[in-house]
Every structure is written in structure tokens, then in C-alpha cells.
Design a protein around this motif. Structure first.
Motif, PDB file in Angstrom:
ATOM      1  N   LEU A  16       0.838  -1.190   0.000  1.00 21.73           N
ATOM      2  CA  LEU A  16       0.000   0.000   0.000  1.00 21.73           C
ATOM      3  C   LEU A  16       0.874   1.242   0.000  1.00 21.73           C
ATOM      4  O   LEU A  16       1.886   1.294   0.699  1.00 21.73           O
ATOM      5  CB  LEU A  16      -0.923   0.033   1.231  1.00 21.73           C
ATOM      6  CG  LEU A  16      -2.080  -0.959   1.275  1.00 21.73           C
ATOM      7  CD1 LEU A  16      -2.794  -0.846   2.616  1.00 21.73           C
ATOM      8  CD2 LEU A  16      -3.066  -0.701   0.136  1.00 21.73           C
ATOM      9  N   TRP A  74      -2.248   6.125   0.917  1.00 11.60           N
ATOM     10  CA  TRP A  74      -3.449   5.326   1.133  1.00 11.60           C
ATOM     11  C   TRP A  74      -3.524   4.792   2.557  1.00 11.60           C
ATOM     12  O   TRP A  74      -4.611   4.624   3.111  1.00 11.60           O
ATOM     13  CB  TRP A  74      -3.497   4.163   0.130  1.00 11.60           C
ATOM     14  CG  TRP A  74      -3.794   4.609  -1.256  1.00 11.60           C
ATOM     15  CD1 TRP A  74      -2.955   4.592  -2.323  1.00 11.60           C
ATOM     16  CD2 TRP A  74      -5.023   5.179  -1.728  1.00 11.60           C
ATOM     17  NE1 TRP A  74      -3.575   5.110  -3.430  1.00 11.60           N
ATOM     18  CE2 TRP A  74      -4.848   5.474  -3.105  1.00 11.60           C
ATOM     19  CE3 TRP A  74      -6.253   5.468  -1.139  1.00 11.60           C
ATOM     20  CZ2 TRP A  74      -5.849   6.033  -3.882  1.00 11.60           C
ATOM     21  CZ3 TRP A  74      -7.253   6.026  -1.919  1.00 11.60           C
ATOM     22  CH2 TRP A  74      -7.048   6.300  -3.267  1.00 11.60           C
ATOM     23  N   ALA A 131      -6.579   5.494   4.935  1.00 13.76           N
ATOM     24  CA  ALA A 131      -7.289   4.410   5.616  1.00 13.76           C
ATOM     25  C   ALA A 131      -7.381   4.671   7.113  1.00 13.76           C
ATOM     26  O   ALA A 131      -8.421   4.429   7.738  1.00 13.76           O
ATOM     27  CB  ALA A 131      -6.587   3.076   5.343  1.00 13.76           C
ATOM     28  N   ALA A 133      -7.460  -2.174   4.605  1.00 12.38           N
ATOM     29  CA  ALA A 133      -6.993  -1.518   3.386  1.00 12.38           C
ATOM     30  C   ALA A 133      -6.208  -2.497   2.518  1.00 12.38           C
ATOM     31  O   ALA A 133      -6.308  -2.468   1.282  1.00 12.38           O
ATOM     32  CB  ALA A 133      -6.136  -0.301   3.736  1.00 12.38           C
TER      33      ALA A 133
END
Length: 350
Positions: free
Chosen positions: A280, A284, A288, A308
Motif C-alpha cells: 500500500l 493510502w 485508511a 486496506a
């Protein structure tokens, strides 16, 4: 969310069941009954937790009491430094909120001193705090036992929900999600323990008051990305300014410890322990954390990165299917040269 206040024991139970299921399966393969294996694992975990708390609890409680007793003094010292007319620049840095912080700490001290009485009164009136603590201590082991014992049945039921033609695909996705989430939980847990030991040792060697408590808390809270190091940095720097002023060498050594620790965690330990298991982007991850934290509170912060990661697996699979679809790879229809710009056939007439 209306239910987020009661989610913690169930989320904790599910997380423990997820971690204990492989061990239960291993014990079952050795010939042990599934029920006995489940009870043995859960009771062993509880016994280990109780023993650990019994060994470290008095130290942590005494250090925490010492920290709470001295924190108002640190606030007063910081306020004195911030309001010193010979240091106007420090007043701008620290700000004028220390007076409010001092009054808030005084209120907090009063609440802390009356905590036991409040708990007893809340228990008599059905208070939410005691219910939360009891639910976490009682409901979590019960939920864990049921989930570990029925884990294969639950998986079989969910597998039966999927249409037979799509089961291989869904199983592959579930296996990838399990690999990423399991790797993140185990790797990040080991990373947090290592960083807790590093921060606690380094701050105590420096001579910082409450160094063991602040360092251990910063490392353990680091299970939530960015939160542990930032919290430890702010709290320890404030304590260092109040304790070591005007020795800037010792004061600057405190943020240097967190800078070195975060660098070691990001570039040496994390690639080995966590690696690319989550896959990730940091942006992000922060999104999240904010999103799930806003929806589910503290529980949301705990489950933000694993959820996530699971969503990322599904999104990447959907994009892969989209890129392989005829809709994406279809070539555009070439324009007919015999067709005019108006869309009617060109007959050669003027």
C-alpha cells in the motif's frame, strides 16, 4: 457508528482466533481434540497475559503514577519558559495553550484520584466504562473460543455461499488476503516489540524521566502507523525540555533517538519483517487510518491497514480482470473513408 462502542471485544476475539487457528490446527494434526486444543490455547494465552501483567504491572503502574504526579510540574516549567520575556521566540513555538493545558491536567488529576469511586458508581448505575472493560475481559475469550473451535465450519459456510464456478477464484483471493494480512500482523507486531525495547532503552540511558514508560508506549502504539513515533516524540520532547533546560544537547538527543529509531524501522527492520506484504502507498495508509478511524474510532485505527490491504487485493484483481476484458482491449472502429464528416456516404457530387 452506533455499534462502534461494542465492537472492540468482538474484533479482538476475531483477531485472536485468526492468530490461534493455525496453532489449533497443528495441535489437532498431532492427535489432540479440537475442543481441547482450543481451550488449551486460549487459556495459555490468558495465563501468559496475566503472568506478564503481574510481572510488569507494578513497574508500569508506579511509573505511570510518577508521570501523572510530575506532569503538572512539567507544564509549569514549560509555561515559565514560554512566558520568559528574554525568549520571545520560545513563546511563539510553545504557544499560549499551556495555561489551558495546565488547568486540563489539574482536572485530569482530580478525575484520576476519584477514578475508583467513579468506577464503582458507574457499576451501580450500569456505567459504560465498566461494561466496556468487563466485555473486553470476559467476552473476548468467549468469542475467541467459539471462533477457533468453529473456524473451519465458518470457512465452509462462507465457501458454500460462493457460486461453484467462482470458488477457485474467490479462494485464491482469500489466500492472498490471508497472506498479506497475516504477514502484516505478525511482522508489524515483532517490529513494535523491537521498537518499544529500543526507545525504552535509549531514553532510559539518556536519563529522561519516565523514559521506559514513554519508550515502551511509543513502540507498542506504533502498531498504528505513524501514531506511536509521533506521540512518543511530542511527549518525550516536552519532558526533556522541562527536565534538561537549558542543556540543548540532551534536549535535541530525544528527537534524534526517535529519528534514528524511525529510520531503522523504515529502512532496515520493516523491509525484513513486513516487506511488501501490505503493498500500500503511504498516502493510502494515512487515508485508511483517517477514514476507518472516523467511522469506527479506536477499533477503526487497529483494523485500518489490514482492511486496506484486503481492499487493495480485491481492487488489483478487479483491475486485472478489467485490463484483460474485451471492453478494454477492443480496438477502436476505424472511420470509413467513404463516409463524409456529416456521416452520409460520399457519392462524389458537389
Amino acid at each position: 457508528m452506533l455499534l462502534r462502542e461494542v465492537l472492540l471485544p468482538f474484533v479482538a476475539g476475531a483477531a485472536l482466533a485468526y492468530l490461534l487457528d493455525p496453532l489449533a490446527t497443528w495441535l489437532e494434526r498431532l492427535g489432540l481434540n479440537r475442543l481441547i486444543a482450543t481451550l488449551a490455547l486460549v487459556f495459555s494465552f490468558l495465563a501468559g497475559f496475566i503472568i506478564l501483567f503481574a510481572l510488569t504491572g507494578p513497574i508500569i503502574v508506579s511509573e505511570l503514577v510518577y508521570f501523572v504526579d510530575n506532569f503538572p510540574l512539567y507544564i509549569k516549567q514549560m509555561q515559565g519558559l514560554a512566558t520568559d520575556p528574554s525568549r520571545p521566540w520560545l513563546s511563539k513555538i510553545v504557544g499560549e495553550g499551556l495555561g489551558y493545558a495546565e488547568s486540563s491536567i489539574s482536572d485530569l488529576m482530580k478525575l484520576t484520584n476519584n477514578w475508583l469511586g467513579e468506577v464503582l458508581r458507574s457499576a451501580w448505575s450500569g456505567g459504560q466504562e465498566l461494561i466496556s472493560v468487563l466485555s473486553l475481559a470476559i467476552v473476548t475469550p468467549i468469542v475467541t473460543c467459539y471462533l477457533v473451535y468453529d473456524w473451519r465450519k465458518i470457512k465452509a459456510v462462507i465457501d458454500n455461499w460462493v457460486p461453484p464456478a467462482q470458488r477457485d477464484t474467490v479462494r485464491a483471493l482469500a489466500a492472498e488476503i490471508d497472506q498479506k494480512v497475516g504477514g502484516f500482523v505478525l511482522g508489524n507486531g515483532a517490529l513494535c516489540l523491537i521498537m518499544a525495547a529500543f526507545y525504552a532503552t535509549a531514553l532510559s540511558i539518556l536519563g529522561l524521566n519516565h523514559g521506559v514508560l514513554i519508550g515502551a508506549a511509543a513502540g507498542l502504539i506504533g502498531f498504528i502507523p505513524y501514531l506511536g513515533s509521533l506521540t512518543g516524540l511530542v511527549v518525550s520532547t516536552c519532558v526533556a525540555i522541562a527536565q534538561f533546560w537549558p542543556d540543548w544537547t540532551l534536549i535535541l538527543a530525544v528527537p534524534a533517538i526517535f529519528l534514528v529509531g524511525q529510520t531503522i524501522a523504515d529502512y532496515l527492520l520493516s523491509p525484513v519483517l513486513v516487506g511488501r506484504r501490505v503493498d500500500l502507498n503511504p498516502v493510502w495508509v494515512m487515508f485508511a487510518l483517517f477514514g476507518f478511524g472516523n467511522l469506527f474510532g479506536f477499533v477503526g485505527l487497529l483494523i485500518a491497514v489490514p482492511l486496506a490491504a484486503a481492499i487493495g487485493v480485491i481492487v488489483r484483481f478487479a483491475l486485472k480482470q478489467y485490463y484483460a476484458s474485451s471492453f478494454y482491449i477492443a480496438k477502436p472502429v476505424a472511420a470509413d473513408p467513404q463516409t463524409s464528416a456529416s456521416g452520409r456516404p460520399d457519392d462524389g457530387s458537389m
